[in-house]
Design a protein around this motif. Structure first.
Motif, PDB file in Angstrom:
ATOM      1  N   VAL A  71       0.838  -1.202   0.000  1.00 21.86           N
ATOM      2  CA  VAL A  71       0.000   0.000   0.000  1.00 21.86           C
ATOM      3  C   VAL A  71       0.873   1.253   0.000  1.00 21.86           C
ATOM      4  O   VAL A  71       0.647   2.184  -0.779  1.00 21.86           O
ATOM      5  N   ARG A  72       1.902   1.257   0.854  1.00 21.64           N
ATOM      6  CA  ARG A  72       2.792   2.428   0.924  1.00 21.64           C
ATOM      7  C   ARG A  72       3.500   2.677  -0.409  1.00 21.64           C
ATOM      8  O   ARG A  72       3.786   3.818  -0.763  1.00 21.64           O
ATOM      9  N   GLY A  74       2.241   2.188  -3.269  1.00 28.73           N
ATOM     10  CA  GLY A  74       1.288   2.535  -4.320  1.00 28.73           C
ATOM     11  C   GLY A  74       0.850   1.372  -5.184  1.00 28.73           C
ATOM     12  O   GLY A  74       0.304   1.578  -6.266  1.00 28.73           O
ATOM     13  N   ALA A  76      -1.230  -1.052  -4.071  1.00 27.23           N
ATOM     14  CA  ALA A  76      -2.548  -1.458  -3.602  1.00 27.23           C
ATOM     15  C   ALA A  76      -3.132  -0.283  -2.827  1.00 27.23           C
ATOM     16  O   ALA A  76      -2.397   0.608  -2.383  1.00 27.23           O
ATOM     17  N   SER A  77      -4.447  -0.279  -2.673  1.00 26.31           N
ATOM     18  CA  SER A  77      -5.114   0.807  -1.947  1.00 26.31           C
ATOM     19  C   SER A  77      -5.347   0.422  -0.493  1.00 26.31           C
ATOM     20  O   SER A  77      -5.590  -0.752  -0.183  1.00 26.31           O
ATOM     21  N   LYS A  78      -5.303   1.410   0.378  1.00 25.49           N
ATOM     22  CA  LYS A  78      -5.500   1.177   1.801  1.00 25.49           C
ATOM     23  C   LYS A  78      -6.821   0.460   2.071  1.00 25.49           C
ATOM     24  O   LYS A  78      -6.907  -0.443   2.898  1.00 25.49           O
ATOM     25  N   GLY A  79      -7.863   0.837   1.330  1.00 27.02           N
ATOM     26  CA  GLY A  79      -9.172   0.228   1.543  1.00 27.02           C
ATOM     27  C   GLY A  79      -9.256  -1.221   1.120  1.00 27.02           C
ATOM     28  O   GLY A  79     -10.241  -1.903   1.419  1.00 27.02           O
ATOM     29  N   ASP A  80      -8.230  -1.704   0.423  1.00 25.85           N
ATOM     30  CA  ASP A  80      -8.231  -3.092  -0.043  1.00 25.85           C
ATOM     31  C   ASP A  80      -7.413  -4.017   0.859  1.00 25.85           C
ATOM     32  O   ASP A  80      -7.232  -5.195   0.543  1.00 25.85           O
ATOM     33  N   GLU A  81      -6.909  -3.483   1.969  1.00 24.30           N
ATOM     34  CA  GLU A  81      -6.211  -4.313   2.964  1.00 24.30           C
ATOM     35  C   GLU A  81      -7.225  -4.973   3.890  1.00 24.30           C
ATOM     36  O   GLU A  81      -8.289  -4.414   4.158  1.00 24.30           O
ATOM     37  N   VAL A 203      -4.341  -8.373   0.842  1.00 28.34           N
ATOM     38  CA  VAL A 203      -4.642  -7.160   0.100  1.00 28.34           C
ATOM     39  C   VAL A 203      -4.983  -7.537  -1.338  1.00 28.34           C
ATOM     40  O   VAL A 203      -4.480  -8.529  -1.872  1.00 28.34           O
ATOM     41  N   SER A 206      -3.530  -3.542  -7.054  1.00 30.60           N
ATOM     42  CA  SER A 206      -4.095  -2.473  -7.884  1.00 30.60           C
ATOM     43  C   SER A 206      -4.354  -2.938  -9.320  1.00 30.60           C
ATOM     44  O   SER A 206      -5.188  -2.367 -10.016  1.00 30.60           O
ATOM     45  N   ARG A 211     -12.235  -7.255 -10.178  1.00 27.21           N
ATOM     46  CA  ARG A 211     -12.399  -6.784  -8.800  1.00 27.21           C
ATOM     47  C   ARG A 211     -13.558  -7.498  -8.108  1.00 27.21           C
ATOM     48  O   ARG A 211     -13.452  -7.864  -6.929  1.00 27.21           O
TER      49      ARG A 211
END
Length: 240
Positions: A71-72, A74, A76-81, A203, A206, A211
């Motif tokens: 996520v950090r 870039g 993957a998105s934070k909301g997908d953890e 996760v 991206s 999805r």
């Protein structure tokens, strides 16, 4: 629920193999249009592949750090953890072993019969780092470090002991409870305060292909059926 035919490519930590294999069978029956492909390995090695955009849609790690990093960076998105469970480690020996692991606990590693001790490689396997931390916490690491045999994954560490290439091992509780080992050995659960808590997370990447299918898998793992399977293989929920 995913209705269109779609693929979900999963990169999963080796300690998940037995629980996830069962979960995947149930998921496939409920989602016949989703084609699931699961690749198992050490979390660190899988993470290294994902940094280079390896063709996976979902990553199930043996810790939460590797998903955090993705996520950090870039990828993957934070909301997908998400967090799917808490793993534990045990000291395992074959049933034929002379080492009374249930009585001796961590001192089993100092037994003269423990000539080779299998753990996962701490450099890229979270369960290896947990094993190392537990030995240091118990004050036995310096005495046994020269006898360690490192597996690429915690699964391979268990296989070393099962095959006789090691005498004793520190493995995941999920492996010790799996049908392939359950009746072949005996084990002692390492106290939770002896190593950092094994919170395990995943996760959605991206570059996910479908999805809706990836989210269906995540929702199944986090739902009651998925949690029941994980619990049976020794994964606690975060609240426990």
């Amino acid at each position: 629920m995913a209705t269109e035919p779609s693929d979900v490519r999963v990169a999963a930590a080796a300690d998940l193999k037995f629980a996830l294999d069962e979960a995947v069978d149930v998921f496939r029956a409920q989602h016949p249009n989703v084609k699931l492909q699961v690749t198992y390995g050490s979390s660190g090695n899988l993470y290294a592949q994902l940094v280079n955009h390896a063709p996976f849609d979902v990553f199930l790690s043996a810790d939460v750090d590797y998903p955090h990093r993705l996520v950090r960076e870039g990828l993957a998105s934070k909301g997908d953890e998400f967090v799917y469970g808490v793993g534990r480690i045990v000291i395992w020996v074959p049933r034929s072993s002379s080492i009374d692991v249930e009585k001796l606990g961590m001192q089993s590693l100092l037994n003269p019969a423990a000539r080779k001790i299998a753990i996962a490689n701490p450099r890229h396997a979270p369960y290896g780092r947990a094993a190392e931390a537990a030995m240091k916490s118990a004050g036995v690491y310096e005495q046994v470090k020269d006898r360690l045999v490192l597996g690429d994954t915690v699964l391979q560490a268990g296989q070393f002991v099962e095959s006789g290439n090691a005498d004793i091992g520190i493995i995941s509780r999920s492996h010790a409870l799996a049908p392939s080992l359950r009746d072949k050995g005996k084990f002692w659960e390492v106290p939770l305060d002896a190593y950092p808590r094994r919170v395990q997370g995943g996760v959605i990447l991206s570059w996910v292909q479908s999805r809706s299918a990836a989210e269906a898998l995540r929702n199944f793992i986090l739902g009651e059926e998925g949690r029941t399977i994980l619990r049976r293989f020794g994964f606690d929920s975060l609240e426990e």
